[in-house]
Design an enzyme around this catalytic site. Structure first.
Site, PDB file in Angstrom:
ATOM      1  N   SER A  96       0.864  -1.186   0.000  1.00 30.47           N
ATOM      2  CA  SER A  96       0.000   0.000   0.000  1.00 30.47           C
ATOM      3  C   SER A  96       0.895   1.229   0.000  1.00 30.47           C
ATOM      4  O   SER A  96       1.569   1.517   0.995  1.00 30.47           O
ATOM      5  CB  SER A  96      -0.909   0.004   1.231  1.00 30.47           C
ATOM      6  OG  SER A  96      -1.800  -1.086   1.190  1.00 30.47           O
ATOM      7  N   LYS A 171      -7.498   1.386  -2.543  1.00 26.72           N
ATOM      8  CA  LYS A 171      -7.018   0.957  -1.228  1.00 26.72           C
ATOM      9  C   LYS A 171      -7.104   2.096  -0.217  1.00 26.72           C
ATOM     10  O   LYS A 171      -7.467   1.891   0.951  1.00 26.72           O
ATOM     11  CB  LYS A 171      -5.577   0.453  -1.331  1.00 26.72           C
ATOM     12  CG  LYS A 171      -4.954   0.025   0.016  1.00 26.72           C
ATOM     13  CD  LYS A 171      -5.745  -1.102   0.685  1.00 26.72           C
ATOM     14  CE  LYS A 171      -5.225  -1.454   2.073  1.00 26.72           C
ATOM     15  NZ  LYS A 171      -3.947  -2.159   2.067  1.00 26.72           N
TER      16      LYS A 171
END
Length: 297
Positions: A96, A171
């Protein structure tokens, strides 16, 4: 079946690499701490001593590392992926990171003759072990098609959400929603404990109504036990909420809850909870309420 170099065998990367082996792929793992390769080797994978050793024979290079700077270093360093991967390798970044970094790494990969997919995941350690992660993928259609069998080895839900950087934006939205849900659950449970409600029964009935959620299912009983052994750490969720607030500012979008959650997550870190699971936002509610206590016997 693909030959995969998997870089980053931590809490998430190790079970993901293991599931790739179980799906029939050939997996070579690398981690800065060599001992982290042991579980992969046990199930039939192999371990490399360096990135340079791991990637030359790989069809797909997978990354699961903590932050944007780690991804850049793994890819661009003299001993990194770009310098040693075979042309036309598909690079799948499960980390991420910032969307702008994902776009820049995709451009750099193309310049080196490779393809790059930003493919961050949601589902935590439990989802990584079970192979049921939700994977949001940004990048080229052809690269996505090539990587799909590998993605499906670790994910229960796999979606191509747009061009490079799109996976990271989805995300970021996911992390905003998860943080807000964790905080709401934490506040509800501290509220119920303060009124001496049977919290186990309360959780059961809440789960059966509109308040039910994956967050409630996975976090409520751990909060009540004060069990905050790290899955998704507060340190990493703090990083993710920084991505949310920065990307929202860039787009001119107002995210009041996102800003509040970034503050509460930063407070948790400042109070020494950064290494705990993000469910430890519960401790922040207790702390603000003057009710902080440790795990019960």
């Amino acid at each position: 079946m693909a030959t995969i170099a998997f870089i980053g065998l931590g809490v998430m990367g190790s079970p993901m690499s293991i599931n790739m082996v179980r799906a029939g792929h050939t997996v070579v793992g690398y981690n800065r701490t060599p001992a982290r390769s042991a579980e992969l080797v046990k199930v039939g994978g192999s371990a490399a001593a360096s990135i340079a050793q791991a990637v030359p024979d790989a069809d797909i290079v997978a990354l699961m590392v903590p932050d944007s700077t780690d991804v850049e270093k793994v890819l661009t360093a003299d001993d990194g992926v770009f310098a040693h991967a075979t042309p036309h390798t598909v690079i799948v970044d499960f980390s991420s990171i910032r969307p702008d970094v994902a776009v820049r790494m995709a451009d750099a990969a193309l310049a080196h003759g490779h393809s790059f997919l930003d493919a961050p995941v949601s589902g935590g350690e439990e989802g990584a072990i079970a192979g049921t992660l939700s994977i949001m993928v940004g990048g080229d259609d052809a690269a996505f098609a090539t990587a799909t069998p590998v993605l499906e080895a670790v994910g229960g839900t796999v979606a191509h959400v747009g061009p490079s950087g799109s996976g990271q934006l989805v995300k970021a939205a996911n992390q905003l929603m998860v943080a807000a849900n964790i905080e709401a659950l934490a506040e509800a449970l501290v509220f119920l404990e303060a009124h001496d409600v049977d919290t186990a029964a309360a959780v059961r009935v809440l789960a059966g109504g509109l308040a039910g959620s994956s967050v409630l299912d996975h976090k409520a009983h751990r909060m009540l036990r004060r069990d905050f052994a790290p899955g998704a750490r507060i340190d990493l969720h703090h990083k993710d909420l920084g991505i949310v607030t920065a990307a929202a500012r860039d787009a001119g979008v107002i995210t009041p809850i996102g800003s509040l959650m970034a503050t509460l997550m930063a407070s948790a870190r400042a109070n020494g909870d950064g290494g705990l699971d993000h469910g430890a936002l519960f401790r922040g509610v207790e702390r603000l309420s003057g009710r902080l206590r440790e795990a019960s016997d």
